[in-house]
Write an enzyme that holds these catalytic residues in place. Structure first.
Site, PDB file in Angstrom:
ATOM      1  N   VAL A  91      40.347  34.660  48.698  1.00  0.00           N
ATOM      2  CA  VAL A  91      40.635  34.146  50.033  1.00  0.00           C
ATOM      3  C   VAL A  91      40.516  32.619  50.051  1.00  0.00           C
ATOM      4  CG1 VAL A  91      39.992  36.297  51.185  1.00  0.00           C
ATOM      5  CG2 VAL A  91      38.235  34.557  50.798  1.00  0.00           C
ATOM      6  N   HIS A 109      43.727  39.970  50.535  1.00  0.00           N
ATOM      7  CA  HIS A 109      42.493  40.096  51.328  1.00  0.00           C
ATOM      8  C   HIS A 109      42.362  38.983  52.368  1.00  0.00           C
ATOM      9  CE1 HIS A 109      40.422  42.806  48.087  1.00  0.00           C
ATOM     10  NE2 HIS A 109      41.315  43.439  48.807  1.00  0.00           N
ATOM     11  N   ALA A 241      38.838  32.792  32.061  1.00  0.00           N
ATOM     12  CA  ALA A 241      40.228  32.560  32.458  1.00  0.00           C
ATOM     13  C   ALA A 241      40.726  31.162  32.110  1.00  0.00           C
ATOM     14  CB  ALA A 241      40.369  32.803  33.962  1.00  0.00           C
TER      15      ALA A 241
END
Ligand code: OAD
Length: 254
Positions: A91, A109, A241
Site C-alpha cells: 500500500v 490491497h 529482492a
C-alpha cells in the site's frame, strides 16, 4: 516475432530494503502489537485513534523512504515487455515513485495515502512525499499538519469517521482492480511471471500467478524464505529482492 508478455506480483519484502517493515517479519510488530490485528474493521471500531496512529507512522515512514533497486528493476521489466501488469499487495507508493505507470500496476490491497469515509463513498487522496513539495507546496505542508492535528479525521460529507483506503482482513478486494487483473489474464498467458517478497498467504496471489504463467513459461519466486507459492515455482531465487531482481532483468535485456 515473439512478443514478451510478463507479469509480476510483489509483497512487503520488496519494500523491506527501503526500510518499511514487513507484516509478518520480526520487526513487523508496532508497539508490541501485531499488524494483522490492527488492520481489521474490529480494531478500528474498538480503537480508531490507535489504528490511525499506526497508519500515520506508516505514512511517515513511507514518505521518508526511497524506492530501491528492486522497484527500479520491476519498472525496467515493464518497459521492456510488450505487455506487463504488476499486482502488488503493497500500500506504499514506492513502485509509483520508481516510475511504474499506474496503468501497469494494481494495488490490490489499496493505497495507504487514500483516506476514505467509513460510511459513505467520500474519499480523498492525501499527498505523497515526492510530489508534496512540487505540487502542493505550502498546502502540502499544511495538510500534513492538519493530518497530525485530526486524531481521527471525519468525513466532510457525512461526518462519519474516516479510515485509511486499504483492504483490511475479512474485507472484499476492490472490484475495479479485480476486473483489471481478470482482463489482463483473459488476454493470454505470460512467458515470465515473477513473484517477489510475499509470503503468498492469500490464495488469490497463488491463483493469479498460476493462471498467468504460460504452459512453458517461467514462474520465478524471489524470496529468501520458503512460502506457500514455492512448490509451484519453476525457479526459486533465495536472495533479497534488491540483489535478485536487477540481475534477472539484466539477463532478460541481455
Ligand atoms: P509478509 O510480511 O507476509 O511477507 C513478507 C515476505 O517478504 C516474506 O516472505 C519474507 O521472507 C520476504 N522478504 C523479506 N525481506 C525480503 C527481501 N529483502 N527481499 C525479498 N523478500 C523478502 O508480507 P506480504 O506477503 O506482502 O494485507 O503480506 C501480504 C498482506 O498481508 C499485506 O498486504 C497485508 C498483510 O496482512 C492486508 O492488509 C489485507
Amino acid at each position: 516475432m515473439h512478443r514478451k508478455l510478463f507479469a509480476g506480483s510483489t509483497g512487503a519484502g520488496v519494500s523491506a530494503e527501503s526500510g518499511i517493515p514487513t507484516f509478518r517479519g520480526k520487526d513487523g510488530y508496532w508497539r508490541n502489537l501485531d499488524p494483522a490485528k490492527l488492520a481489521t474493521p474490529e480494531a478500528f471500531a474498538r480503537d480508531p485513534e490507535l489504528v490511525w496512529e499506526w497508519y500515520r507512522e506508516r505514512r511517515q515512514r513511507i514518505r521518508n523512504a526511497q524506492p530501491n533497486a528492486a522497484h527500479a528493476a520491476i519498472t525496467r521489466l515493464a518497459q521492456i515487455a510488450d505487455e506487463f501488469l504488476l499486482v502488488t499487495q503493497n500500500v506504499d507508493d514506492l513502485h509509483k515513485r520508481a516510475g511504474l505507470p499506474k496503468e501497469k500496476m494494481v494495488q490490490i490491497h489499496g493505497d495507504s495515502f487514500v483516506t476514505r469515509c467509513s460510511r459513505c463513498d467520500f474519499s480523498r487522496k492525501d499527498y505523497t512525499p515526492s510530489v508534496a513539495a512540487a505540487t502542493y507546496g505550502a498546502a502540502g505542508e499544511q495538510e500534513q499538519e492538519q493530518e497530525q492535528r485530526d486524531v481521527v479525521p471525519r468525513c466532510p460529507e457525512c461526518d462519519a469517521l474516516m479510515r485509511a483506503g486499504v483492504v483490511w482482513f475479512g474485507e472484499h478486494l476492490p472490484w475495479n482492480e479485480l476486473q483489471r487483473i481478470e482482463n489482463y489474464l483473459d488476454r493470454g498467458t505470460c512467458d515470465l511471471v515473477i513473484v517477489a517478497g510475499t509470503t503468498a498467504t492469500f490464495g488469490y496471489i497463488i491463483d493469479w500467478a498460476l493462471r498467468a504463467r504460460a504452459p512453458n513459461g517461467e514462474l520465478v519466486e524471489v524470496n529468501p524464505e520458503d512460502t506457500s507459492l514455492s512448490e509451484f515455482a519453476t525457479r526459486l531465487v533465495r536472495e533479497p529482492a534488491t540483489i535478485a531482481l536487477p540481475r534477472i532483468v539484466d539477463r532478460i535485456t541481455g
